[in-house]
Design a protein around this motif. Structure first.
Motif, PDB file in Angstrom:
ATOM      1  N   ASP A 102       0.813  -1.218   0.000  1.00  0.00           N
ATOM      2  CA  ASP A 102       0.000   0.000   0.000  1.00  0.00           C
ATOM      3  C   ASP A 102       0.850   1.273   0.000  1.00  0.00           C
ATOM      4  O   ASP A 102       0.361   2.348  -0.357  1.00  0.00           O
TER       5      ASP A 102
ATOM      6  N   THR B 244       3.149   3.953  -4.482  1.00  0.00           N
ATOM      7  CA  THR B 244       2.117   4.708  -5.197  1.00  0.00           C
ATOM      8  C   THR B 244       2.304   4.680  -6.704  1.00  0.00           C
ATOM      9  O   THR B 244       1.355   4.940  -7.441  1.00  0.00           O
TER      10      THR B 244
ATOM     11  N   SER C 209      -6.235   0.968 -11.025  1.00  0.00           N
ATOM     12  CA  SER C 209      -4.910   1.559 -11.223  1.00  0.00           C
ATOM     13  C   SER C 209      -4.659   1.820 -12.702  1.00  0.00           C
ATOM     14  O   SER C 209      -4.997   0.994 -13.555  1.00  0.00           O
TER      15      SER C 209
ATOM     16  N   LYS D 108      -0.855   3.686  -9.106  1.00  0.00           N
ATOM     17  CA  LYS D 108      -1.717   2.824  -8.307  1.00  0.00           C
ATOM     18  C   LYS D 108      -2.977   3.551  -7.819  1.00  0.00           C
ATOM     19  O   LYS D 108      -2.980   4.748  -7.596  1.00  0.00           O
TER      20      LYS D 108
ATOM     21  N   ARG E 208      -5.806   4.056  -5.046  1.00  0.00           N
ATOM     22  CA  ARG E 208      -5.993   3.918  -3.601  1.00  0.00           C
ATOM     23  C   ARG E 208      -7.228   3.084  -3.293  1.00  0.00           C
ATOM     24  O   ARG E 208      -8.286   3.275  -3.891  1.00  0.00           O
ATOM     25  N   LYS E 209      -7.077   2.150  -2.368  1.00  0.00           N
ATOM     26  CA  LYS E 209      -8.222   1.325  -1.978  1.00  0.00           C
ATOM     27  C   LYS E 209      -9.230   2.127  -1.158  1.00  0.00           C
ATOM     28  O   LYS E 209     -10.422   1.888  -1.214  1.00  0.00           O
ATOM     29  N   ASP E 210      -8.723   3.099  -0.390  1.00  0.00           N
ATOM     30  CA  ASP E 210      -9.612   3.932   0.409  1.00  0.00           C
ATOM     31  C   ASP E 210      -9.709   5.321  -0.229  1.00  0.00           C
ATOM     32  O   ASP E 210      -8.716   5.906  -0.610  1.00  0.00           O
ATOM     33  N   LYS E 211     -10.936   5.788  -0.371  1.00  0.00           N
ATOM     34  CA  LYS E 211     -11.153   7.089  -0.994  1.00  0.00           C
ATOM     35  C   LYS E 211     -10.787   8.195  -0.005  1.00  0.00           C
ATOM     36  O   LYS E 211     -11.284   8.223   1.115  1.00  0.00           O
ATOM     37  N   LEU E 212      -9.914   9.094  -0.425  1.00  0.00           N
ATOM     38  CA  LEU E 212      -9.510  10.196   0.441  1.00  0.00           C
ATOM     39  C   LEU E 212     -10.649  11.191   0.601  1.00  0.00           C
ATOM     40  O   LEU E 212     -11.439  11.426  -0.317  1.00  0.00           O
TER      41      LEU E 212
ATOM     42  N   THR F  56      -6.519  12.833  -7.609  1.00  0.00           N
ATOM     43  CA  THR F  56      -6.902  12.696  -6.201  1.00  0.00           C
ATOM     44  C   THR F  56      -7.734  13.896  -5.754  1.00  0.00           C
ATOM     45  O   THR F  56      -8.783  13.743  -5.106  1.00  0.00           O
TER      46      THR F  56
END
Length: 439
Positions: free
Chosen positions: A90, A93, A154, A174, A176-180, A221
């Motif tokens: 993780d 990036t 990704s 890549k 991100r698995k979690d949304k910021l 992002t």
């Protein structure tokens, strides 16, 4: 297939191990084909049979070396080969493959060379095919570049010979698995609380916003974060080269470009998708990035009732972003006078948000700039927030801070009409605020 002819010594060479891996992989794939194993059952079949195939070799590898070989074979058959451990990490990036023996990664905004390698060019090509073939895309001498994405979203770019001189290249941004969320960007120091509140008001008030930034600066992002402010009851159309936006709203229609087929026909460009989106009753149009003539269609959409649109553009400053959009509009082939193009931009775009990757790897919003109209032939830009660098620490960390410039935007009445009455402290420079506090 006969057992691999490996050295009898207890110390195996890299060539010995490569032959063993090929033997295991070839036998397992033959078993998959002979048994007619479907894709959904392939993983369990391979994992169950790899030990049996290995025992046929009569080899006695040390446990740690055998596990390493098994992992590499499983990654080759079920994952993305040597890249799989990097994809599972993780903290990584970005992954950059510059030929089979040179793999670089980005961690914490900094580039380092990985100790992972492919066997040879063919090994890299097999992984490229693993990525792009399920998407109906291909890479060969006639079509040596291709954009694709992994199942997790990704972004992947691959380049093969003859364009890639030193061997096949893969670049993976890549997903991100979690949304910021805005709070995350504030915690990272990318945004301030003042800026987040201001941008939230601008998105909800349906301002047209362009996010400007260089490669790897975090534009997508930030676009994801700002799109989270769009109300749930609005219909959103997203348009991308390779789908990677993570909008959480329920009413989202996602569209993605299509490459040409082997005959060079039937490609679907961003420009065509932007035009088509106008017939889909959008409340908002979100374009991952404008990089061609679709900039004109996007401006026309913004100027004809599709307020609240969001997009990104490659540029290093807000002024550069304006110049970039001018160039992209002229690429549409309409032969418009430059003044007319600038009038289109100034009337369509409300705000430019500049995203920057600093020298130490930090990603920050370094300017929030109002497009304040035209004066003669020049588009007037007015910075609402601005990042000022104050120095560099002994560890190489860039020092500085974002502060309001003290300028209230001309569109403040529009914000108030939309129900957002922003307090004066949002626009008060920190120096003035500190002076008032001391008094």
């Amino acid at each position: 297939m006969t057992s691999p002819n490996l050295s009898a010594s207890t110390k195996f060479t890299g060539e010995d191990l490569a032959r063993l891996k090929k033997y295991l992989a070839d036998n397992l794939m033959r078993g998959v084909e002979n048994e007619g194993i479907q894709a959904a059952q392939r993983s369990s079949f391979v994992r169950e049979n790899i030990i049996q195939v290995y025992e046929q070799t009569k080899l006695k590898l040390p446990d740690d070396l055998r596990k390493q070989i098994f992992d590499q074979v499983l990654n080759d058959l079920l994952g993305y080969g040597p890249l799989q451990p990097l994809l599972d990490d993780d903290e990584v990036t970005e992954i950059m493959v510059n030929g089979p023996k040179k793999i670089f990664i980005e961690k914490g905004g900094k580039l380092t060379k990985s100790n992972i390698a492919f066997d040879d060019d063919d090994h890299v090509l097999r992984i490229i095919d693993r990525i792009i073939l399920p998407l109906g895309r291909h890479a060969d001498a006639d079509s040596p570049t291709v954009d694709a994405r992994l199942p997790d979203g990704s972004r992947v770019n691959a380049v093969v010979r003859p364009v890639a001189i030193d061997g096949p290249s893969i670049t993976i941004r890549k997903f991100r698995k979690d949304k910021l969320k805005p709070e995350d960007l504030i915690a990272f120091g990318s945004l301030t609380q003042q800026m987040a509140g201001f941008l939230e008001a601008c998105v909800k008030a349906r301002f047209n916003i362009i996010i400007s930034g260089g490669t790897g600066s975090g534009k997508t992002t930030l676009l994801n974060v700002l799109s989270g402010y769009i109300p749930e009851n609005e219909r959103i159309i997203t348009i991308e080269d390779a789908a990677e936006l993570q909008l959480q709203q329920d009413h989202v229609m996602r569209m993605e470009t299509k490459s040409a087929n082997a005959e060079g026909l039937h490609a679907i460009s961003i420009r065509e998708l932007v035009r088509n989106s106008l017939r889909m009753r959008p409340d908002r149009i979100v374009v991952g990035e404008v990089r061609g003539g679709e900039a004109l269609d996007m401006l026309q959409a913004m100027n004809t009732g599709h307020d609240g649109s969001l997009t990104t553009v490659h540029a290093n400053t807000p002024r550069d972003a304006i110049s970039r959009i001018e160039t992209l509009v002229l690429m549409a082939g309409m032969d418009l006078p430059l003044k007319v193009v600038r009038q289109q931009i100034s009337s369509a775009v409300d705000l430019i948000v500049q995203q920057t990757r600093l020298k130490d790897g930090q990603r920050k919003v370094t300017a929030v700039t109002e497009v304040a109209g035209m004066e003669g032939d020049i588009i007037i830009l007015s910075d609402i927030f601005k990042y000022i660098q104050t120095g560099v620490s002994s560890e190489g960390q860039v020092l500085g801070e974002v502060s309001p410039t003290g300028i209230r935007p001309n569109f403040t009445p529009r914000l108030e009409a939309a129900g957002f009455k922003l307090t004066a402290d949002i626009f008060t420079p920190k120096s003035s605020a500190n002076q008032n506090a001391r008094r």
